[in-house]
Design an enzyme around this catalytic site. Structure first.
Site, PDB file in Angstrom:
ATOM      1  N   ASP A   1       0.853  -1.200   0.000  1.00  0.00           N
ATOM      2  CA  ASP A   1       0.000   0.000   0.000  1.00  0.00           C
ATOM      3  C   ASP A   1       0.885   1.247   0.000  1.00  0.00           C
ATOM      4  OD1 ASP A   1      -2.355   1.786   0.313  1.00  0.00           O
ATOM      5  OD2 ASP A   1      -3.370  -0.078   0.827  1.00  0.00           O
TER       6      ASP A   1
ATOM      7  N   LYS B   1     -16.555  13.228 -11.491  1.00  0.00           N
ATOM      8  CA  LYS B   1     -17.097  14.517 -11.989  1.00  0.00           C
ATOM      9  C   LYS B   1     -17.625  14.228 -13.391  1.00  0.00           C
ATOM     10  CE  LYS B   1     -16.167  18.332  -9.461  1.00  0.00           C
ATOM     11  NZ  LYS B   1     -17.136  18.257  -8.397  1.00  0.00           N
TER      12      LYS B   1
ATOM     13  N   THR C   1     -17.817  -1.006   1.138  1.00  0.00           N
ATOM     14  CA  THR C   1     -16.469  -0.639   1.601  1.00  0.00           C
ATOM     15  C   THR C   1     -16.434   0.876   1.817  1.00  0.00           C
ATOM     16  OG1 THR C   1     -15.551  -0.168  -0.570  1.00  0.00           O
ATOM     17  CG2 THR C   1     -15.376  -2.449   0.163  1.00  0.00           C
TER      18      THR C   1
ATOM     19  N   ASN D   1     -20.983   4.705 -15.767  1.00  0.00           N
ATOM     20  CA  ASN D   1     -21.637   5.299 -14.598  1.00  0.00           C
ATOM     21  C   ASN D   1     -21.627   6.810 -14.730  1.00  0.00           C
ATOM     22  OD1 ASN D   1     -22.819   3.715 -12.690  1.00  0.00           O
ATOM     23  ND2 ASN D   1     -20.971   3.417 -11.481  1.00  0.00           N
TER      24      ASN D   1
ATOM     25  N   ASN E   1      -5.213  -4.708  -7.143  1.00  0.00           N
ATOM     26  CA  ASN E   1      -6.440  -4.237  -6.501  1.00  0.00           C
ATOM     27  C   ASN E   1      -6.481  -2.720  -6.303  1.00  0.00           C
ATOM     28  OD1 ASN E   1      -8.824  -4.503  -4.477  1.00  0.00           O
ATOM     29  ND2 ASN E   1      -7.197  -3.509  -3.301  1.00  0.00           N
TER      30      ASN E   1
ATOM     31  N   TYR F   1     -13.092   6.591 -14.478  1.00  0.00           N
ATOM     32  CA  TYR F   1     -13.083   5.306 -13.767  1.00  0.00           C
ATOM     33  C   TYR F   1     -13.583   4.170 -14.678  1.00  0.00           C
ATOM     34  CZ  TYR F   1     -14.155   2.038  -9.910  1.00  0.00           C
ATOM     35  OH  TYR F   1     -14.222   0.959  -9.068  1.00  0.00           O
TER      36      TYR F   1
ATOM     37  N   ASP G   1       3.918   3.535  -4.050  1.00  0.00           N
ATOM     38  CA  ASP G   1       2.791   4.310  -4.559  1.00  0.00           C
ATOM     39  C   ASP G   1       2.640   3.943  -6.032  1.00  0.00           C
ATOM     40  OD1 ASP G   1       1.084   6.173  -5.606  1.00  0.00           O
ATOM     41  OD2 ASP G   1       1.857   7.837  -4.399  1.00  0.00           O
TER      42      ASP G   1
ATOM     43  N   ALA H   1     -17.712  17.174 -18.565  1.00  0.00           N
ATOM     44  CA  ALA H   1     -17.608  18.611 -18.848  1.00  0.00           C
ATOM     45  C   ALA H   1     -16.931  19.358 -17.698  1.00  0.00           C
ATOM     46  CB  ALA H   1     -18.998  19.192 -19.096  1.00  0.00           C
TER      47      ALA H   1
HETATM   48  P1  NAP Z   1     -10.673   1.196  -0.973  1.00  0.00           P
HETATM   49  O1  NAP Z   1     -11.428   0.801   0.260  1.00  0.00           O
HETATM   50  O2  NAP Z   1     -10.614   2.638  -1.352  1.00  0.00           O
HETATM   51  O3  NAP Z   1      -9.194   0.588  -0.878  1.00  0.00           O
HETATM   52  C1  NAP Z   1      -8.251   0.777  -1.913  1.00  0.00           C
HETATM   53  C2  NAP Z   1      -6.851   0.629  -1.367  1.00  0.00           C
HETATM   54  O4  NAP Z   1      -5.947   0.911  -2.447  1.00  0.00           O
HETATM   55  C3  NAP Z   1      -6.563   1.618  -0.245  1.00  0.00           C
HETATM   56  O5  NAP Z   1      -5.798   1.023   0.766  1.00  0.00           O
HETATM   57  C4  NAP Z   1      -5.804   2.695  -0.992  1.00  0.00           C
HETATM   58  O6  NAP Z   1      -4.944   3.476  -0.189  1.00  0.00           O
HETATM   59  C5  NAP Z   1      -4.991   1.863  -1.962  1.00  0.00           C
HETATM   60  N1  NAP Z   1      -4.442   2.724  -3.002  1.00  0.00           N
HETATM   61  C6  NAP Z   1      -5.034   3.754  -3.626  1.00  0.00           C
HETATM   62  N2  NAP Z   1      -4.166   4.348  -4.453  1.00  0.00           N
HETATM   63  C7  NAP Z   1      -3.008   3.689  -4.339  1.00  0.00           C
HETATM   64  C8  NAP Z   1      -1.723   3.863  -4.909  1.00  0.00           C
HETATM   65  N3  NAP Z   1      -1.468   4.861  -5.756  1.00  0.00           N
HETATM   66  N4  NAP Z   1      -0.735   3.015  -4.557  1.00  0.00           N
HETATM   67  C9  NAP Z   1      -0.955   2.029  -3.670  1.00  0.00           C
HETATM   68  N5  NAP Z   1      -2.151   1.818  -3.090  1.00  0.00           N
HETATM   69  C10 NAP Z   1      -3.161   2.642  -3.406  1.00  0.00           C
HETATM   70  O7  NAP Z   1     -11.268   0.478  -2.263  1.00  0.00           O
HETATM   71  P2  NAP Z   1     -12.106  -0.878  -2.392  1.00  0.00           P
HETATM   72  O8  NAP Z   1     -13.544  -0.529  -2.374  1.00  0.00           O
HETATM   73  O9  NAP Z   1     -11.592  -1.914  -1.495  1.00  0.00           O
HETATM   74  O10 NAP Z   1     -11.773  -1.241  -3.926  1.00  0.00           O
HETATM   75  C11 NAP Z   1     -10.672  -2.045  -4.299  1.00  0.00           C
HETATM   76  C12 NAP Z   1     -10.705  -2.244  -5.798  1.00  0.00           C
HETATM   77  O11 NAP Z   1     -11.984  -2.760  -6.192  1.00  0.00           O
HETATM   78  C13 NAP Z   1     -10.515  -0.950  -6.580  1.00  0.00           C
HETATM   79  O12 NAP Z   1      -9.741  -1.214  -7.734  1.00  0.00           O
HETATM   80  C14 NAP Z   1     -11.926  -0.569  -6.984  1.00  0.00           C
HETATM   81  O13 NAP Z   1     -11.950   0.221  -8.141  1.00  0.00           O
HETATM   82  C15 NAP Z   1     -12.556  -1.929  -7.187  1.00  0.00           C
HETATM   83  N6  NAP Z   1     -14.020  -1.900  -7.050  1.00  0.00           N
HETATM   84  C16 NAP Z   1     -14.627  -1.633  -5.837  1.00  0.00           C
HETATM   85  C17 NAP Z   1     -16.021  -1.612  -5.766  1.00  0.00           C
HETATM   86  C18 NAP Z   1     -16.761  -1.347  -4.483  1.00  0.00           C
HETATM   87  O14 NAP Z   1     -18.007  -1.354  -4.489  1.00  0.00           O
HETATM   88  N7  NAP Z   1     -16.106  -1.129  -3.349  1.00  0.00           N
HETATM   89  C19 NAP Z   1     -16.797  -1.853  -6.894  1.00  0.00           C
HETATM   90  C20 NAP Z   1     -16.153  -2.109  -8.089  1.00  0.00           C
HETATM   91  C21 NAP Z   1     -14.776  -2.138  -8.168  1.00  0.00           C
HETATM   92  P3  NAP Z   1      -5.458   4.934   0.346  1.00  0.00           P
HETATM   93  O15 NAP Z   1      -6.387   4.609   1.464  1.00  0.00           O
HETATM   94  O16 NAP Z   1      -4.202   5.584   0.807  1.00  0.00           O
HETATM   95  O17 NAP Z   1      -6.115   5.617  -0.797  1.00  0.00           O
END
Ligand code: NAP
Length: 453
Positions: free
Chosen positions: A244, A301, A394, A353, A294, A359, A267, A304
């Site tokens: 992370d 946003k 989440t 979306n 992950n 995204y 990062d 536009a």
């Molecule tokens: P989350 O709770 O926001 O957790 C994401 C993790 O990734 C956080 O620990 C975050 O750290 C870390 N991260 C972000 N940017 C990073 C970077 N540049 N380098 C290293 N780590 C980084 O998200 P989540 O809901 O568990 O989602 C995980 C994955 O599933 C994502 O790819 C998301 O797009 C996908 N997803 C989620 C959902 C949903 O409903 N939750 C639905 C569809 C897809 P920080 O806390 O520091 O940002």
């Protein structure tokens, strides 16, 4: 905010109030606790209809998973835990009536949290396969997705497994059926699993402890889906590297310590992250078996109004970073033979979306990327797949406006949002040796959130 209907709907007083108001209370899903078990069919009633596949293949799988004698029909007042329909013999529209007969008789007898699996052929693109046979096999997809909508309120799931031909082996089928019959697929419904006959499963492997001796990397694993995935992979025996951002070191270290894993800080938005990861994996483990991409972000946003920097940021973290990392890991031979790559897509990659052009572009990009990558890697028996979560509870979704959140939950056949563990279970399945037969696919973990006329 927790799901009010799920929380209160099963309490005696509240239940009758919801009933009077005509509000459907979401079913309580039975989920996998702890690690995989092999004898998942012990004590279960499995009703089957045979088709084109050798009946001994199905019966051996049933034995392997601890099932009793298979049943072909149930008495009127009995309940089925599993319905397994082999539709590979269907070649004509008239033969689709077999589906009607079986499901008309049995769909009403499904127990809560039961499982339905239909096995069908991958529609044949060759000239002699076109026409009525292809139409009939394709028809099964619409049928299974509709049954999934009808039985979802019982917490039952319905999935379709496509095989290339009727001589599919029990080695190839067992891991997929193990996953689909188990509690690990509680939020996976209305999906299609395509079994590639080229996938190398040399022996009968169940999923139980199948990751022993494997090294796994999970990016963005300090919380959410990444954390749940790190825990599940470790529970099946893998040594897990929790990656992370430096800002999340405390949380990341805690997760790593609790599963006897390692913490790596990088990062993913920075160019040097690929080198940091590659050098670490080479030095500490001389390679890696499982890579879970992950880490992901949203910066919503409308197009536009979207700042250029938000476009760049999301494209970089969600898509560019994982391609950059894979390129280096594969070029350096760091991902070992029989390796597994799983990338996090999203259902917004299929449907788009509002306010998520950036995204959704990245999540759709991932669907195409794993398809292409799987072909490149087939000769090394490395698989590349994606998992597309629907609405998952989440921190990411907690930030959504209240009504969007409430709507997101009710869109699924199961009338609720999923949990991070549901996605983690699917990722763990795709990371297992038995999932060698699945590559280039995107598995939706969305509770069957499809809408359409
Ligand atoms: P989350 O709770 O926001 O957790 C994401 C993790 O990734 C956080 O620990 C975050 O750290 C870390 N991260 C972000 N940017 C990073 C970077 N540049 N380098 C290293 N780590 C980084 O998200 P989540 O809901 O568990 O989602 C995980 C994955 O599933 C994502 O790819 C998301 O797009 C996908 N997803 C989620 C959902 C949903 O409903 N939750 C639905 C569809 C897809 P920080 O806390 O520091 O940002």
């Amino acid at each position: 905010m927790a799901d009010f209907l799920l929380e209160y709907g099963h309490k005696p007083g509240w239940k009758s109030i919801f009933n009077v108001l005509g509000i459907t209370v979401p079913p309580r899903l039975e989920r996998l606790k702890g690690s995989w078990k092999k004898q998942i069919l012990a004590g279960k009633k499995v009703v089957t209809a045979t088709g084109g596949i050798n009946a001994s293949v199905i019966s051996n799988i049933n034995d392997e998973l601890g099932g009793h004698a298979l049943i072909n029909s149930l008495p009127a007042d009995d309940r089925a835990d599993v319905l397994l329909f082999d539709a590979t013999g269907i070649e004509t529209v008239a033969q689709l009536k077999l589906l009607y007969d079986f499901f008309h008789a049995n769909a009403g007898k499904l127990a809560n949290n039961s499982r339905v699996v239909i096995i069908a052929l991958t529609p044949d693109p060759s000239p002699e396969g076109r026409g009525e046979r292809t139409a009939s096999q394709q028809a099964i997809e619409g049928f299974s997705r509709s049954v999934a909508k009808e039985v979802g309120r019982k917490g039952a799931t319905v999935n379709l497994v496509r095989v290339e031909n009727k001589s599919v082996t029990e080695n190839q089928l067992l891991p997929v059926l193990h996953f689909l019959f188990s509690e690990a697929s509680a939020f996976v419904t209305a999906q299609v699993f395509r079994i590639n006959s080229g996938g190398n499963v040399p022996q009968l492997v169940s999923l139980e402890k199948s990751l022993a001796g494997k090294v796994a990397l999970v990016t963005g694993a300090a919380r959410g889906i990444g954390e749940a995935t790190a825990r599940k992979l470790a529970a099946e025996g893998a040594t897990v590297i929790v990656l992370d951002r430096p800002e999340d070191s405390d949380a990341g270290k805690k997760v790593a310590e609790s599963i006897n894993g390692k913490f790596l800080t990088a990062d993913m938005s920075k160019e040097d992250s690929a080198t940091i990861i590659n050098d670490y994996l080479k030095k500490e483990f001389n390679g890696v078996d499982i890579v879970i991409h992950n880490a992901g972000i949203t910066r919503d946003k409308t197009i536009a109004k979207m700042d250029e920097k938000y476009w760049d940021m999301v494209l970089n973290v969600n898509l560019q970073a994982l391609i950059r990392t894979n390129n280096l890991l594969l070029k350096s031979g760091t991902i070992r033979k029989n390796g597994r790559i799983v990338c996090l897509s999203s259902i917004s990659g299929f449907s788009g979306n509002f306010g998520q052009t950036n995204y959704s572009a990245t999540k759709a990009g991932i669907i195409g990327y794993v398809k292409a990558l799987s072909e490149e890697l087939a000769d090394k028996n490395i698989t590349a797949n994606a998992v597309a979560p629907g609405f998952i509870e989440t921190k990411m979704t907690a930030k959504m406006p209240l009504f969007t959140k409430m709507g997101g939950r009710r869109l699924s056949n199961l009338n609720q949002g999923g949990l991070a563990e549901d996605v983690a279970d699917a990722i763990t399945f795709l990371s297992s040796p038995g999932a060698a037969v699945i590559s280039g696919q995107t598995l939706r973990v969305c509770g069957g959130s499809y809408i359409g006329a």
